[in-house]
Design a protein around this motif. Structure first.
Motif, PDB file in Angstrom:
ATOM      1  N   ASN A  19       9.235  37.445  25.108  1.00  0.00           N
ATOM      2  CA  ASN A  19       8.580  36.062  24.976  1.00  0.00           C
ATOM      3  C   ASN A  19       7.138  36.411  24.341  1.00  0.00           C
ATOM      4  O   ASN A  19       6.544  36.867  25.022  1.00  0.00           O
ATOM      5  CB  ASN A  19       8.701  35.162  25.982  1.00  0.00           C
ATOM      6  CG  ASN A  19       8.405  33.860  25.783  1.00  0.00           C
ATOM      7  OD1 ASN A  19       8.282  33.194  24.473  1.00  0.00           O
ATOM      8  ND2 ASN A  19       7.701  32.924  26.647  1.00  0.00           N
ATOM      9  N   VAL A  20       6.954  35.865  22.871  1.00  0.00           N
ATOM     10  CA  VAL A  20       5.633  36.182  22.359  1.00  0.00           C
ATOM     11  C   VAL A  20       5.007  34.808  22.500  1.00  0.00           C
ATOM     12  O   VAL A  20       5.259  33.919  21.870  1.00  0.00           O
ATOM     13  CB  VAL A  20       5.764  36.593  20.883  1.00  0.00           C
ATOM     14  CG1 VAL A  20       4.545  37.052  20.404  1.00  0.00           C
ATOM     15  CG2 VAL A  20       6.396  38.171  20.876  1.00  0.00           C
ATOM     16  N   LEU A  46       1.826  29.719  29.425  1.00  0.00           N
ATOM     17  CA  LEU A  46       1.327  31.215  29.254  1.00  0.00           C
ATOM     18  C   LEU A  46       2.181  31.905  30.396  1.00  0.00           C
ATOM     19  O   LEU A  46       2.443  33.109  30.339  1.00  0.00           O
ATOM     20  CB  LEU A  46       0.020  31.061  29.601  1.00  0.00           C
ATOM     21  CG  LEU A  46      -1.071  30.415  28.450  1.00  0.00           C
ATOM     22  CD1 LEU A  46      -2.351  30.323  28.990  1.00  0.00           C
ATOM     23  CD2 LEU A  46      -0.653  31.254  27.425  1.00  0.00           C
ATOM     24  N   ARG A  47       2.683  31.323  31.447  1.00  0.00           N
ATOM     25  CA  ARG A  47       3.224  32.061  32.517  1.00  0.00           C
ATOM     26  C   ARG A  47       4.589  32.734  32.149  1.00  0.00           C
ATOM     27  O   ARG A  47       5.246  33.529  32.828  1.00  0.00           O
ATOM     28  CB  ARG A  47       3.287  31.237  33.791  1.00  0.00           C
ATOM     29  CG  ARG A  47       4.247  30.129  33.806  1.00  0.00           C
ATOM     30  CD  ARG A  47       4.478  29.546  34.795  1.00  0.00           C
ATOM     31  NE  ARG A  47       4.587  30.269  36.039  1.00  0.00           N
ATOM     32  CZ  ARG A  47       4.911  29.664  37.389  1.00  0.00           C
ATOM     33  NH1 ARG A  47       4.843  28.589  37.700  1.00  0.00           N
ATOM     34  NH2 ARG A  47       4.886  30.691  38.279  1.00  0.00           N
ATOM     35  N   ARG A  48       4.913  32.172  30.969  1.00  0.00           N
ATOM     36  CA  ARG A  48       6.370  32.528  30.399  1.00  0.00           C
ATOM     37  C   ARG A  48       6.199  33.882  29.898  1.00  0.00           C
ATOM     38  O   ARG A  48       7.136  34.719  29.419  1.00  0.00           O
ATOM     39  CB  ARG A  48       7.191  31.437  29.707  1.00  0.00           C
ATOM     40  CG  ARG A  48       7.458  30.379  30.282  1.00  0.00           C
ATOM     41  CD  ARG A  48       8.147  29.365  29.461  1.00  0.00           C
ATOM     42  NE  ARG A  48       7.633  29.352  28.129  1.00  0.00           N
ATOM     43  CZ  ARG A  48       7.399  28.256  27.439  1.00  0.00           C
ATOM     44  NH1 ARG A  48       7.956  27.066  27.768  1.00  0.00           N
ATOM     45  NH2 ARG A  48       7.077  28.303  26.247  1.00  0.00           N
ATOM     46  N   ALA A  49       5.009  34.257  29.364  1.00  0.00           N
ATOM     47  CA  ALA A  49       4.773  35.656  28.498  1.00  0.00           C
ATOM     48  C   ALA A  49       5.215  36.745  29.623  1.00  0.00           C
ATOM     49  O   ALA A  49       4.771  36.918  30.381  1.00  0.00           O
ATOM     50  CB  ALA A  49       3.102  35.529  28.372  1.00  0.00           C
TER      51      ALA A  49
END
Length: 97
Positions: A19-20, A46-49
């Motif tokens: 995930n970018v 941001l926590r999905r990065a």
């Protein structure tokens, strides 16, 4: 440019492996004063990065691009310590034989 080309390849994949998320900021020379609020406001996104990547591309030798991986910015550390009332480490301490 190599980072952008890598992202282009990822974008063309049917199912990207990572995930970018792009976060561009230009206050690093000031200590990034807006970054804490940005991270707070965008935390759920941001926590999905999968990772954080900071590349510092340059041409140290004309015509030969390089990419330096590392960090840049300001780090603030507050250190508090306590000391013993007696020498606990040296050969001259009260407890030595």
């Amino acid at each position: 440019m190599s980072s952008l080309l890598g992202i282009e390849i990822l974008a063309r994949m049917d199912k990207p492996l990572v995930n970018v998320i792009f976060a561009l900021e230009g206050e690093e020379e000031l200590g990034s004063p807006s970054m804490p609020k940005f991270v707070e406001d965008k935390f759920s996104e941001l926590r999905r990065a999968n990772l954080v990547y900071f590349a510092f591309p340059s041409e140290r030798v004309r015509g030969k691009p390089t990419i330096v991986l590392g960090n840049k910015g300001i780090v603030f550390v507050e250190l508090r310590c306590r000391v013993s009332r007696y020498d606990v480490h040296s050969s001259y301490s009260e407890g030595s034989i």
